[in-house]
Write a protein that holds these residues in place. Structure first.
Motif, PDB file in Angstrom:
ATOM      1  N   ASN A  67      -0.588  -0.654  -4.901  1.00  0.00           N
ATOM      2  CA  ASN A  67      -1.909  -0.311  -4.748  1.00  0.00           C
ATOM      3  C   ASN A  67      -1.810   0.998  -4.096  1.00  0.00           C
ATOM      4  O   ASN A  67      -1.369   1.878  -3.096  1.00  0.00           O
ATOM      5  CB  ASN A  67      -2.694  -0.934  -3.420  1.00  0.00           C
ATOM      6  CG  ASN A  67      -4.123  -0.922  -3.325  1.00  0.00           C
ATOM      7  OD1 ASN A  67      -4.660   0.521  -4.073  1.00  0.00           O
ATOM      8  ND2 ASN A  67      -5.044  -2.301  -2.834  1.00  0.00           N
TER       9      ASN A  67
ATOM     10  N   PRO B  84       4.492   1.107   3.747  1.00  0.00           N
ATOM     11  CA  PRO B  84       4.751   0.205   4.855  1.00  0.00           C
ATOM     12  C   PRO B  84       5.236  -1.249   5.253  1.00  0.00           C
ATOM     13  O   PRO B  84       4.949  -1.491   4.340  1.00  0.00           O
ATOM     14  CB  PRO B  84       3.678   0.439   6.206  1.00  0.00           C
ATOM     15  CG  PRO B  84       2.318   0.870   4.749  1.00  0.00           C
ATOM     16  CD  PRO B  84       3.105   1.770   4.098  1.00  0.00           C
TER      17      PRO B  84
ATOM     18  N   ARG C  38      -6.300   9.410  -6.048  1.00  0.00           N
ATOM     19  CA  ARG C  38      -7.416   9.847  -5.231  1.00  0.00           C
ATOM     20  C   ARG C  38      -7.981  11.212  -5.076  1.00  0.00           C
ATOM     21  O   ARG C  38      -6.111  11.791  -5.873  1.00  0.00           O
ATOM     22  CB  ARG C  38      -7.846   9.869  -3.512  1.00  0.00           C
ATOM     23  CG  ARG C  38      -7.766   8.085  -2.607  1.00  0.00           C
ATOM     24  CD  ARG C  38      -7.652   8.525  -1.432  1.00  0.00           C
ATOM     25  NE  ARG C  38      -7.956   7.367  -1.470  1.00  0.00           N
ATOM     26  CZ  ARG C  38      -9.169   6.774  -0.248  1.00  0.00           C
ATOM     27  NH1 ARG C  38      -9.210   7.999   0.790  1.00  0.00           N
ATOM     28  NH2 ARG C  38      -8.889   5.921   0.318  1.00  0.00           N
TER      29      ARG C  38
ATOM     30  N   ILE D  20       4.199   9.146   6.583  1.00  0.00           N
ATOM     31  CA  ILE D  20       3.183  10.219   5.990  1.00  0.00           C
ATOM     32  C   ILE D  20       1.559  10.112   6.673  1.00  0.00           C
ATOM     33  O   ILE D  20       1.043  10.967   6.583  1.00  0.00           O
ATOM     34  CB  ILE D  20       2.511   9.360   5.398  1.00  0.00           C
ATOM     35  CG1 ILE D  20       1.979   7.957   6.227  1.00  0.00           C
ATOM     36  CG2 ILE D  20       3.016   8.802   3.786  1.00  0.00           C
ATOM     37  CD1 ILE D  20       1.145   7.009   5.515  1.00  0.00           C
TER      38      ILE D  20
ATOM     39  N   PHE E 106       9.203   1.587   7.215  1.00  0.00           N
ATOM     40  CA  PHE E 106       8.662   2.176   5.895  1.00  0.00           C
ATOM     41  C   PHE E 106       9.453   2.327   5.717  1.00  0.00           C
ATOM     42  O   PHE E 106      10.990   1.946   5.587  1.00  0.00           O
ATOM     43  CB  PHE E 106       8.456   3.536   6.656  1.00  0.00           C
ATOM     44  CG  PHE E 106       7.054   4.268   5.880  1.00  0.00           C
ATOM     45  CD1 PHE E 106       5.545   4.094   5.647  1.00  0.00           C
ATOM     46  CD2 PHE E 106       7.574   5.028   4.935  1.00  0.00           C
ATOM     47  CE1 PHE E 106       4.717   4.413   4.985  1.00  0.00           C
ATOM     48  CE2 PHE E 106       6.008   5.330   3.417  1.00  0.00           C
ATOM     49  CZ  PHE E 106       5.307   5.348   3.825  1.00  0.00           C
TER      50      PHE E 106
ATOM     51  N   THR F 264       4.919  -4.190   6.150  1.00  0.00           N
ATOM     52  CA  THR F 264       4.506  -4.941   7.236  1.00  0.00           C
ATOM     53  C   THR F 264       4.507  -5.990   7.789  1.00  0.00           C
ATOM     54  O   THR F 264       4.125  -6.213   8.847  1.00  0.00           O
ATOM     55  CB  THR F 264       1.993  -5.384   6.649  1.00  0.00           C
ATOM     56  OG1 THR F 264       3.165  -6.149   5.473  1.00  0.00           O
ATOM     57  CG2 THR F 264       1.998  -4.067   6.291  1.00  0.00           C
TER      58      THR F 264
ATOM     59  N   PHE G  57       0.400  -0.987   0.202  1.00  0.00           N
ATOM     60  CA  PHE G  57       0.436   0.117  -0.179  1.00  0.00           C
ATOM     61  C   PHE G  57       1.577   1.177   0.486  1.00  0.00           C
ATOM     62  O   PHE G  57       1.845   1.094   1.228  1.00  0.00           O
ATOM     63  CB  PHE G  57      -1.118  -0.243   0.990  1.00  0.00           C
ATOM     64  CG  PHE G  57      -1.843  -1.577   1.164  1.00  0.00           C
ATOM     65  CD1 PHE G  57      -3.122  -1.024   0.000  1.00  0.00           C
ATOM     66  CD2 PHE G  57      -1.678  -2.402   1.649  1.00  0.00           C
ATOM     67  CE1 PHE G  57      -3.410  -2.056  -0.109  1.00  0.00           C
ATOM     68  CE2 PHE G  57      -2.724  -3.306   1.617  1.00  0.00           C
ATOM     69  CZ  PHE G  57      -3.820  -3.762   1.281  1.00  0.00           C
ATOM     70  N   ILE G  58       0.641   1.584  -1.323  1.00  0.00           N
ATOM     71  CA  ILE G  58       1.929   3.025  -1.194  1.00  0.00           C
ATOM     72  C   ILE G  58       1.340   3.685   0.028  1.00  0.00           C
ATOM     73  O   ILE G  58      -0.126   5.020  -0.518  1.00  0.00           O
ATOM     74  CB  ILE G  58       1.794   3.385  -2.656  1.00  0.00           C
ATOM     75  CG1 ILE G  58       2.295   3.053  -3.326  1.00  0.00           C
ATOM     76  CG2 ILE G  58       2.492   5.192  -3.063  1.00  0.00           C
ATOM     77  CD1 ILE G  58       2.652   2.800  -4.992  1.00  0.00           C
ATOM     78  N   GLY G  59       1.315   4.719   0.467  1.00  0.00           N
ATOM     79  CA  GLY G  59       1.516   5.955   1.676  1.00  0.00           C
ATOM     80  C   GLY G  59       2.205   6.886   1.264  1.00  0.00           C
ATOM     81  O   GLY G  59       1.254   7.967   1.439  1.00  0.00           O
TER      82      GLY G  59
ATOM     83  N   ARG H 139       4.009   7.060  13.783  1.00  0.00           N
ATOM     84  CA  ARG H 139       4.345   5.818  12.843  1.00  0.00           C
ATOM     85  C   ARG H 139       4.717   5.935  12.269  1.00  0.00           C
ATOM     86  O   ARG H 139       6.357   5.348  12.089  1.00  0.00           O
ATOM     87  CB  ARG H 139       3.349   4.478  13.570  1.00  0.00           C
ATOM     88  CG  ARG H 139       3.845   2.944  14.045  1.00  0.00           C
ATOM     89  CD  ARG H 139       1.938   2.797  13.961  1.00  0.00           C
ATOM     90  NE  ARG H 139       2.631   1.009  14.033  1.00  0.00           N
ATOM     91  CZ  ARG H 139       1.745   0.597  13.367  1.00  0.00           C
ATOM     92  NH1 ARG H 139       0.355   1.337  13.182  1.00  0.00           N
ATOM     93  NH2 ARG H 139       1.145  -0.626  13.315  1.00  0.00           N
ATOM     94  N   PHE H 140       4.137   6.773  11.804  1.00  0.00           N
ATOM     95  CA  PHE H 140       4.777   6.798  10.026  1.00  0.00           C
ATOM     96  C   PHE H 140       5.148   8.316   9.348  1.00  0.00           C
ATOM     97  O   PHE H 140       4.859   8.835   9.768  1.00  0.00           O
ATOM     98  CB  PHE H 140       4.301   6.005   8.940  1.00  0.00           C
ATOM     99  CG  PHE H 140       3.528   4.464   9.107  1.00  0.00           C
ATOM    100  CD1 PHE H 140       4.670   3.068   9.345  1.00  0.00           C
ATOM    101  CD2 PHE H 140       2.245   4.355   9.182  1.00  0.00           C
ATOM    102  CE1 PHE H 140       4.118   2.128   9.235  1.00  0.00           C
ATOM    103  CE2 PHE H 140       1.617   3.237   9.639  1.00  0.00           C
ATOM    104  CZ  PHE H 140       3.048   1.899   9.230  1.00  0.00           C
TER     105      PHE H 140
ATOM    106  N   LYS I 242      -1.843  14.766   9.767  1.00  0.00           N
ATOM    107  CA  LYS I 242      -1.366  15.165  10.919  1.00  0.00           C
ATOM    108  C   LYS I 242      -1.673  16.440  10.784  1.00  0.00           C
ATOM    109  O   LYS I 242      -2.532  17.443  10.578  1.00  0.00           O
ATOM    110  CB  LYS I 242      -0.564  15.549  11.865  1.00  0.00           C
ATOM    111  CG  LYS I 242      -1.721  13.490  12.687  1.00  0.00           C
ATOM    112  CD  LYS I 242      -2.555  13.635  13.428  1.00  0.00           C
ATOM    113  CE  LYS I 242      -3.269  12.701  13.937  1.00  0.00           C
ATOM    114  NZ  LYS I 242      -2.104  11.708  14.572  1.00  0.00           N
TER     115      LYS I 242
ATOM    116  N   GLY J 140      -3.960   2.756  -4.010  1.00  0.00           N
ATOM    117  CA  GLY J 140      -5.368   3.445  -4.105  1.00  0.00           C
ATOM    118  C   GLY J 140      -5.805   4.425  -2.524  1.00  0.00           C
ATOM    119  O   GLY J 140      -6.412   5.030  -1.678  1.00  0.00           O
ATOM    120  N   GLN J 141      -4.722   3.741  -1.911  1.00  0.00           N
ATOM    121  CA  GLN J 141      -4.410   4.182  -0.129  1.00  0.00           C
ATOM    122  C   GLN J 141      -3.634   5.209  -0.012  1.00  0.00           C
ATOM    123  O   GLN J 141      -4.093   6.165   0.954  1.00  0.00           O
ATOM    124  CB  GLN J 141      -3.625   3.120   0.507  1.00  0.00           C
ATOM    125  CG  GLN J 141      -4.692   2.579   0.863  1.00  0.00           C
ATOM    126  CD  GLN J 141      -6.171   2.182   2.287  1.00  0.00           C
ATOM    127  OE1 GLN J 141      -5.928   3.768   2.810  1.00  0.00           O
ATOM    128  NE2 GLN J 141      -6.868   1.935   2.539  1.00  0.00           N
TER     129      GLN J 141
END
Lengths: 549, 392
Positions: free
Chosen positions: B94, B48, B126, B154, B68, B50, B28-30, B151-152, B159, B96-97
């Motif tokens: 992906n 990330p 998006r 991104i 990451f 996982t 998942f591309i952040g 945590r990351f 934030k 999409g995230q």
């Protein structure tokens, strides 16, 4: 020489054996022949004696009863003579008949008196009805008398009198009324039905003291002769509904009715549907309120469960507790129930769908957490969900069947295996455990066990759909289920009433539990003609008070 | 019933042959980082890892590995570069995230249009993906950044946008209108040294900076300062908590103020054959410190202070607008107001809108800021307690 002797001996032995065999065979043949003859004779005798049975003579009738009740250990034939010379026989089943009552109220008065003529006796018993026994009646058909004996009544035969007295002293052990084990409530009455139908009807009658509460009795089961009672309120319940129930029940012709489910499956509209279209309950208060709404209750002897028809999916979502609690709380709880209905039904499939098809829908941080938890799991999400759901179902089923003494062990092992060990071993992910447990809890929030069960079972095809088509598959599955539910009827009432077809007045009991003083009308689907439940303005005192002020 | 069983059986045959994809088969591309170098475009996927985020353990660093990872390749075009990165990944990328696209300075100067083009056509990207600019080579800066507060990396960007710390610009903002298409402001993320910055003591932590003006998809000078960026944020109704100080109306001291949110209304009016964009920021501020002799109990003094705040706000907004307007980049898409309110006139000028905007459009700012809460003491702490005691 020796050899010859040997041969002779062997021949002799053989001959003897042959003789024995011949004899045995002939004996067997004779026996079977005799049995056949006996049976033939018995049948002939029975046919002959059908006519004898209704004759005034005592001896042939006694013979008839004895023939019928042959090899029935518990039957008692008590023969006695009333002065002067009137011979009588009392027949009853020991264990089902209260012999003490009979001794005191029948034998004592009869044996203490002197009847000079036979007419005196019959007048005493039949015309003047002078025995100190209520509910005393007589039959003149021997078959009826036999049935009465089997039901626990005593039968009194007299010499020279074709009428037979039936003594209503049926008395057998029943379970006492206990707290409802499966439908517990906090504020409502605790009583539950028991197996004895007489007690069950009394529980209803105690709540509805009205002559309009009708209890029609039928007997089903060729051998069991089970009593079945239709209970309804005359004038509130639709006539067409009563006719329909009677009509459907009349088709039942089975050797034994041992539980209400036999009746339920026979008279239900669509028995192959996962949704049951007849409601069942063990609570007399639920039955009473349903009867007052205009439904029909079906009580079956030897079953502590009453059937209610018609029913809708929404009435299965209601607990009797709703009507005992504060209506604000009850409404809120009802919404929670609807929410968890969908959770129990859709959560695993939804998880499968979005985690394998629509990962874009999960917020990033949640996604990372879920994905990292799933990192060590070797199975696809669909398989993982199936493993967990099936083992949960197994655990649930096991916990019902397991003897109480070892039940705790199994639940501990189950929790350990499913919860901790499986996650630590990396067989399933922690997220899946959470989902399965939430689903499991959710399915027990539904008040009706069979509705919860049907949703639990439909979860599995839906999970397959979700695993193959994602959310689209879930939508298709939901659509199929919805169309099916729309198509269902329970005794002419659409299953999704009052949502589809929509009825605003009845819907107020679906989306909220209206306060009692606002429930002026009965639900329209059950009692369309007589809907007025209470005087309008149940809280008129408040208006009056305001006027005074 | 039979139909249902058959259809379910058919479904079972499809299991696994459909387009389902397990979470663990995807990367998942952040964050998508795009840079330009001499060989072409370098695309970096921030993913990330996982596998290193051990399950059941709360902190990601438990297994010791990186949580990451950045995967990058260079190619002449954006698409080819993306394909090359995908070729390196063991899992399917992906996008999409993805909610963040960070571009480097050089890429922005040569034009961010490839990104906009990709986003306009690809449904997986998006439209509300946030865009950021790094004043330098983005990949190097981002990859070496230390991430401590989240945590990351991104999450920090998310934030910033969520808490309105940074200006939010999405891909959609560049596509709002045709006449000013490709114009916008790109928020800049800074990477600090050890002595000053987002987290003191750690090198290269992430922080917010100013904003760059993008005109027709290309970066133009000058770059807005953080204060000016706040003004721009306010015009876009994005300004959240804002601390500032104003000179006291009574003497040389200053008064600290805090604004929780600024509500800006923008409209277009025609005055003497000239079109005016009217920007009306309204806000309620709280006084948080008073280092002057000003007495908040005196109405006139408060009134004077409010006037000063208005002046300050007008000035800040006007200065910012002046800088932006001079570049000819209609970053706030004022053309949409014109198009809606004066469609007839709009048709005449829409072909040379940017020139009209730069040379003829008047921008009026009318701040209306009130002091809502003056604090529990009317005078300054110093005059009320310390000097008072000395008088005893």
């Amino acid at each position: 020489m020796k050899q010859e002797e040997k041969e002779k001996r062997e021949k002799l032995v053989q001959l003897e054996q042959q003789n024995e065999q011949m004899q045995q065979q002939s004996q067997l043949e004779q026996l079977t022949q005799r049995e056949q003859q006996d049976q033939q004779m018995k049948q002939d005798a029975m046919e002959q004696q059908e006519s004898i049975a209704s004759s005034p003579e005592l001896a042939p009738r006694l013979e008839w009863f004895k023939l019928r009740l042959e090899r029935v250990a518990e039957v008692v034939f008590h023969e006695f003579t009333v002065d002067y010379g009137h011979s009588c026989v009392l027949i009853y089943m020991s264990g089902m008949f209260d012999i003490k009552q009979a001794e005191r109220n029948l034998l004592e008065p009869l044996l203490g008196k002197v009847f000079y003529m036979k007419d005196e006796l019959t007048q005493y018993l039949f015309s003047r009805n002078q025995l100190p026994v209520t509910e005393l009646h007589w039959v003149d058909r021997a078959a009826d008398a036999l049935q009465a004996i089997l039901q626990g009544y005593g039968i009194l035969l007299f010499q020279g009198e074709p009428r037979m007295l039936v003594l209503p002293y049926a008395n057998y052990e029943t379970r006492s009324i206990v707290e409802a084990p499966n439908e517990t409530v906090l504020r409502g009455p605790r009583e539950a039905f028991i197996e004895d139908i007489g007690v069950n009807i009394s529980l209803l009658r105690r709540r509805i003291k009205s002559p309009l509460l009708k209890t029609e009795e039928y007997t089903f089961g060729r051998h069991t002769s089970t009593r079945v009672v239709l209970a309804y309120m005359e004038g509130i319940c639709k006539d067409s509904l009563i006719h329909e129930v009677r009509r459907r029940i009349s088709y039942l012709d089975i050797d034994g009715v041992l539980s209400s489910s036999q009746i339920e499956e026979t008279i239900t509209d669509r028995s192959s549907s996962p949704f049951t279209q007849i409601q069942y309950t063990e609570r007399p208060d639920v039955v009473s309120s349903s009867i007052l709404e205009g439904r029909v209750a079906i009580l079956v002897d030897n079953t502590p469960i009453a059937l209610l028809a018609p029913t809708t999916i929404f009435s299965k979502m209601q607990s009797s507790e709703d009507y005992y609690q504060n209506f604000v709380a009850a409404t809120a709880i009802r919404y929670i129930r609807y929410l968890f209905l969908f959770i129990s039904f859709l959560l695993p499939s939804f998880y499968i769908a979005i985690s394998t098809f629509h990962a874009e829908m999960i917020p990033f941080r949640l996604l990372v957490t879920v994905a990292s938890a799933r990192e060590v799991v070797p199975f696809p999400a669909l398989l993982e969900a199936f493993i967990m759901e099936i083992s949960f179902e197994a655990l649930r089923e096991a916990s019902v069947r397991i003897p109480k003494s070892i039940g705790q062990t199994v639940s501990i092992i189950g929790a350990l295996i499913i919860g901790t060990a499986a996650v630590q071993a990396g067989i399933v992910s922690a997220a899946m455990v959470i989902i399965v447990s939430v689903t499991g809890i959710a399915s027990f929030i539904i008040p009706s066990f069979d509705l919860g069960l049907s949703f639990r079972l439909m979860r599995f095809p839906l999970m397959l759909l979700a695993g193959t088509f994602g959310i689209f598959g879930i939508a298709c599955g939901m659509f199929l289920i919805y169309t099916h539910a729309l198509n269902l009827e329970s005794f002419g009432v659409p299953y999704l009433t009052p949502m589809a077809p929509s009825n605003r007045d009845s819907a107020k009991d679906v989306w909220m539990r209206a306060p009692w003083w606002r429930m002026n009308e009965r639900p329209s689907f059950a009692a369309p003609n007589n809907r007025n439940r209470q005087k309008k303005q149940a809280r008129g005192w408040k208006l009056e008070q305001e006027d005074l002020e | 019933m039979r139909k249902l069983i058959i259809s379910l059986l058919l479904l079972m045959m499809l299991t696994g042959c459909w387009s389902s994809e397990e979470l663990n088969d995807q990367a998942f591309i952040g964050v998508l980082i795009i840079d330009r170098n001499d060989d072409g475009i370098e695309v970096t996927f921030g993913v990330p890892l996982t596998t290193n985020l051990a399950s059941g353990e709360t902190s990601g660093s438990a297994s010791g590995g990186e949580v990451f990872g950045y995967f990058s390749r260079t190619a002449p075009t954006l698409e080819e570069a993306m394909q090359k990165v995908q070729g390196d990944l063991s899992r399917r990328a992906n996008i999409g995230q993805n909610r963040n696209i960070v571009v480097g300075r050089r890429f922005a100067e040569e034009g961010i249009t490839p990104v906009l083009e990709l986003a306009a056509r690809n449904p997986n990207i998006r439209m509300n993906t946030n865009m950021f600019l790094v004043d330098g080579y983005a990949k190097d800066e981002v990859a070496k950044a230390t991430v401590t507060s989240e945590r990351f990396f991104i999450s920090i960007l998310n934030k910033y946008v969520e808490h309105r710390t940074a200006l939010q610009t999405t891909i959609k903002d560049f596509m709002l209108s045709k006449a000013s298409g490709g114009d916008g402001l790109l928020p800049i993320i800074n990477f600090s040294n050890t002595t000053e910055g987002a987290m003191v003591g750690k090198s290269s932590t992430v922080g917010t900076g100013g904003a760059a003006i993008i005109k027709k998809g290309k970066l133009v000078e000058p770059i807005l300062t953080p204060d000016q960026t706040s003004a721009a944020q306010s015009i876009r109704n994005q300004l959240g908590n804002y601390f500032f100080s104003i000179k006291s109306p009574t003497e040389n001291g200053w008064i600290g103020l805090y604004s929780t949110s600024v509500d800006v209304k923008t409209k277009i009016v025609k005055k003497e054959k000239k079109y005016h964009i009217l920007i009306k920021p309204t806000s309620e501020v709280e006084a948080i410190s008073n280092n002057s002799t000003m007495n908040f109990a005196i109405y006139e003094e408060v009134k004077k202070l409010e006037d000063r705040i208005d002046q300050f706000s007008d000035q800040l907004h006007a200065d910012t607008m002046l800088i932006i307007q001079q570049t000819g980049a209609d970053v706030f898409h004022f053309d949409r107001y014109m198009m809606v309110k004066y469609p007839q006139e709009w048709r005449k000028i829409k072909d040379h809108w940017r020139e009209y905007y730069r040379d003829q459009l008047a921008i009026d700012i009318d701040s209306d800021i009130r002091i809502r809460r003056k604090g529990s003491t009317v005078r300054s702490f110093k005059s009320q307690f310390i000097e008072h005691n000395e008088g005893d």
